[in-house]
Design an enzyme around this catalytic site. Sequence first.
Site, PDB file in Angstrom:
ATOM      1  N   ASP A 261      56.304   4.565  32.565  1.00 65.53           N
ATOM      2  CA  ASP A 261      56.532   4.763  31.137  1.00 65.53           C
ATOM      3  C   ASP A 261      56.265   6.218  30.752  1.00 65.53           C
ATOM      4  O   ASP A 261      55.112   6.633  30.647  1.00 65.53           O
ATOM      5  CB  ASP A 261      55.624   3.814  30.347  1.00 65.53           C
ATOM      6  CG  ASP A 261      55.747   3.980  28.833  1.00 65.53           C
ATOM      7  OD1 ASP A 261      56.609   4.759  28.384  1.00 65.53           O
ATOM      8  OD2 ASP A 261      54.990   3.309  28.111  1.00 65.53           O
TER       9      ASP A 261
ATOM     10  N   GLU B  77      43.061  32.060  42.949  1.00 63.91           N
ATOM     11  CA  GLU B  77      41.616  32.050  43.182  1.00 63.91           C
ATOM     12  C   GLU B  77      40.961  31.390  41.970  1.00 63.91           C
ATOM     13  O   GLU B  77      40.757  32.027  40.942  1.00 63.91           O
ATOM     14  CB  GLU B  77      41.080  33.471  43.364  1.00 63.91           C
ATOM     15  CG  GLU B  77      41.695  34.223  44.542  1.00 63.91           C
ATOM     16  CD  GLU B  77      41.235  35.678  44.610  1.00 63.91           C
ATOM     17  OE1 GLU B  77      40.579  36.145  43.634  1.00 63.91           O
ATOM     18  OE2 GLU B  77      41.532  36.352  45.604  1.00 63.91           O
TER      19      GLU B  77
ATOM     20  N   GLU C  90      37.966  29.950  39.975  1.00 67.80           N
ATOM     21  CA  GLU C  90      36.508  29.949  39.851  1.00 67.80           C
ATOM     22  C   GLU C  90      36.048  28.726  39.051  1.00 67.80           C
ATOM     23  O   GLU C  90      36.818  28.167  38.267  1.00 67.80           O
ATOM     24  CB  GLU C  90      36.050  31.237  39.168  1.00 67.80           C
ATOM     25  CG  GLU C  90      36.388  32.485  39.980  1.00 67.80           C
ATOM     26  CD  GLU C  90      36.319  33.770  39.179  1.00 67.80           C
ATOM     27  OE1 GLU C  90      36.008  34.819  39.773  1.00 67.80           O
ATOM     28  OE2 GLU C  90      36.591  33.732  37.959  1.00 67.80           O
TER      29      GLU C  90
ATOM     30  N   GLU D 296      29.512  33.099  42.468  1.00 69.10           N
ATOM     31  CA  GLU D 296      30.180  34.124  41.663  1.00 69.10           C
ATOM     32  C   GLU D 296      29.172  34.825  40.751  1.00 69.10           C
ATOM     33  O   GLU D 296      27.980  34.538  40.776  1.00 69.10           O
ATOM     34  CB  GLU D 296      31.325  33.505  40.853  1.00 69.10           C
ATOM     35  CG  GLU D 296      32.711  33.740  41.455  1.00 69.10           C
ATOM     36  CD  GLU D 296      33.117  35.216  41.479  1.00 69.10           C
ATOM     37  OE1 GLU D 296      32.442  36.041  40.815  1.00 69.10           O
ATOM     38  OE2 GLU D 296      34.088  35.542  42.173  1.00 69.10           O
TER      39      GLU D 296
ATOM     40  N   GLU E  51      32.981  30.016  43.775  1.00 70.97           N
ATOM     41  CA  GLU E  51      34.394  30.147  44.134  1.00 70.97           C
ATOM     42  C   GLU E  51      34.559  29.806  45.609  1.00 70.97           C
ATOM     43  O   GLU E  51      33.682  30.112  46.431  1.00 70.97           O
ATOM     44  CB  GLU E  51      34.918  31.558  43.870  1.00 70.97           C
ATOM     45  CG  GLU E  51      36.391  31.733  44.180  1.00 70.97           C
ATOM     46  CD  GLU E  51      36.892  33.152  43.970  1.00 70.97           C
ATOM     47  OE1 GLU E  51      37.833  33.555  44.682  1.00 70.97           O
ATOM     48  OE2 GLU E  51      36.341  33.864  43.116  1.00 70.97           O
TER      49      GLU E  51
ATOM     50  N   HIS F 134      42.645  34.295  39.351  1.00 68.85           N
ATOM     51  CA  HIS F 134      43.360  35.470  39.833  1.00 68.85           C
ATOM     52  C   HIS F 134      44.483  34.986  40.746  1.00 68.85           C
ATOM     53  O   HIS F 134      44.253  34.135  41.617  1.00 68.85           O
ATOM     54  CB  HIS F 134      42.439  36.413  40.602  1.00 68.85           C
ATOM     55  CG  HIS F 134      41.205  36.799  39.843  1.00 68.85           C
ATOM     56  ND1 HIS F 134      40.035  37.170  40.465  1.00 68.85           N
ATOM     57  CD2 HIS F 134      40.952  36.852  38.514  1.00 68.85           C
ATOM     58  CE1 HIS F 134      39.124  37.442  39.554  1.00 68.85           C
ATOM     59  NE2 HIS F 134      39.654  37.253  38.365  1.00 68.85           N
TER      60      HIS F 134
ATOM     61  N   ARG G 147      39.467  46.603  39.809  1.00 65.09           N
ATOM     62  CA  ARG G 147      39.407  45.257  39.243  1.00 65.09           C
ATOM     63  C   ARG G 147      39.372  45.244  37.715  1.00 65.09           C
ATOM     64  O   ARG G 147      39.337  44.182  37.104  1.00 65.09           O
ATOM     65  CB  ARG G 147      38.189  44.504  39.799  1.00 65.09           C
ATOM     66  CG  ARG G 147      38.408  43.980  41.204  1.00 65.09           C
ATOM     67  CD  ARG G 147      37.165  43.326  41.790  1.00 65.09           C
ATOM     68  NE  ARG G 147      37.474  42.546  42.972  1.00 65.09           N
ATOM     69  CZ  ARG G 147      37.659  43.041  44.186  1.00 65.09           C
ATOM     70  NH1 ARG G 147      37.580  44.350  44.367  1.00 65.09           N
ATOM     71  NH2 ARG G 147      37.938  42.260  45.209  1.00 65.09           N
TER      72      ARG G 147
ATOM     73  N   GLU H  24      48.027  41.290  42.565  1.00 66.54           N
ATOM     74  CA  GLU H  24      47.088  40.281  42.094  1.00 66.54           C
ATOM     75  C   GLU H  24      47.006  40.369  40.578  1.00 66.54           C
ATOM     76  O   GLU H  24      46.503  41.361  40.030  1.00 66.54           O
ATOM     77  CB  GLU H  24      45.699  40.493  42.698  1.00 66.54           C
ATOM     78  CG  GLU H  24      44.653  39.516  42.173  1.00 66.54           C
ATOM     79  CD  GLU H  24      43.231  39.973  42.469  1.00 66.54           C
ATOM     80  OE1 GLU H  24      42.293  39.254  42.074  1.00 66.54           O
ATOM     81  OE2 GLU H  24      43.052  41.053  43.057  1.00 66.54           O
TER      82      GLU H  24
ATOM     83  N   ARG I  65      45.199  39.356  37.359  1.00 60.42           N
ATOM     84  CA  ARG I  65      43.808  38.936  37.207  1.00 60.42           C
ATOM     85  C   ARG I  65      43.523  38.222  35.888  1.00 60.42           C
ATOM     86  O   ARG I  65      42.420  37.726  35.681  1.00 60.42           O
ATOM     87  CB  ARG I  65      42.893  40.160  37.341  1.00 60.42           C
ATOM     88  CG  ARG I  65      42.920  40.739  38.744  1.00 60.42           C
ATOM     89  CD  ARG I  65      42.010  41.951  38.882  1.00 60.42           C
ATOM     90  NE  ARG I  65      40.623  41.691  38.550  1.00 60.42           N
ATOM     91  CZ  ARG I  65      39.744  41.092  39.356  1.00 60.42           C
ATOM     92  NH1 ARG I  65      40.129  40.669  40.559  1.00 60.42           N
ATOM     93  NH2 ARG I  65      38.499  40.902  38.965  1.00 60.42           N
TER      94      ARG I  65
END
Length: 476
Positions: A56, A135, A137, A219, A226, A275, A346, A364, A366
């Site tokens: 459904d 990635e 966390e 972390e 992580e 990330h 970063r 990457e 982030r």
Amino acid sequence: MGKFVNNIEEFFTFCEENDVQFVDLRFTDIKGAWHHLTYRMSAVNEGNLINGFPFDGSSIEAWQPINRSDMLLKADVPTAFLDPFTADPTIIVFCDVYDIYKGELYEKCPRSIAKKALAHADELGIADAAYFGPENEFFIFDDVKFIDNINEAGYKVDSEEGEWNSNTDYEDMYNTAHRPGTKGGYFPVQPTDSMVDLRAEMMQVLEQVGLEVVLGHHEVAQAQGEIGIVFSDIIGAADNVQKYKYVVKMVAHLNGKTATFMPKPLYGDNGNGMHTHQSLWKDGKNLFYKEGEYGNLSEMALHYAGGIFKHAAAVAAFTNASTNSYKRLLPGFEAPSILTYSSQNRSASCRIPYGAGEKATRIEMRFPDSTACPYLAFAAMMMAGLDGIQNKTVPVGPMDEDLFELSLGEIREKGIPQMPHTLREALEGLIADNDFLKPVFSKTFIDAYQEYKFERDVWPDEGRPTAYEFKTTYQC
């Protein structure tokens, strides 16, 4: 690790060898929640594995109306794996949703949308493969309470790792005083890292369900962890996110803990991100690699990043899909909202990982977080990136300075674009800018998605007073 079956014949052999009693059909809704429907093994045959299982669709939020509710779950048999948490042997199979009225994959099925995104890249002649490495966390708490009534609202989370417990008297244990503190949780050993054994169990169970696990660690934030897993193609990576979240939550649950992927459960400490590493390939060649260029990144890769930045508001409606997401995207918490790229840096929204050779060169992103439906988030980034490649969109950068140190005035002076600051801003961006999505995301889906998010998230959040508002406004 990897696949346990490759076809229907192997599926039944595997089930027989493992004395499987139940077949659990899993599918994902537009907010990323995993749903399931369980059949007795005796009721499953080759016919319904091929033709589909009825269910459904009107009972799933923002899907079908009651008068067109019949839908089918089409099993993707090679995704099958044994559920490590059920009392009776149960095999889980990922499913796509099939629309019997249009005779095609359902336009609101996130997994089907991600499949269409990959097919679109191939049709354009740009790429025949897309690889994603998320990635995710998470926090692990000992206790969570919240209340949301007309005259009161509040929450309280607790962890033995929390610095707020430094003076707590415990009935059945002493206070160890070994705690990471705010922003102090990156890589401490035991006893400060209290989650070593719990993460180890999670890593082992993740391998049982077919993921290739690389590492696990504490972390930056208190009670945060992580686990790193190997990348996969766009569909496999999104499937892996669903498996990863399921395992982390269940292992925590069975150990008397509670895990959350909520972006910002702790004020003043780092939040949870997702990330996402990305690259496009064709004929076995990494299209993002160009030796000797900045970060060994090709012009195509830069245009891909430029496309994501150009459509950042619309993309954020999928990659940062909650009001809480934007409480994480603040300078100083390793959650960049400044739309530029950098090698290794970063604080940039797009990082080029260090030391990547031809096979490993990638970008990457982030800013995404785990409130995203992974299929929609990956597909939206990919569609924006393909648009950037087609239009040769050049991103701002590279910028190798610490962008968290820039003032708002300096950001504006340098002409650096930023992520939206609220979910409302992201959804309004999606409403204004969605042509790049339309080859894969139908107008019906986009309209339904933004309306659902306004009704479920934005308006209820905007209409509720908060404790901080009482603190700052009550005496007005």
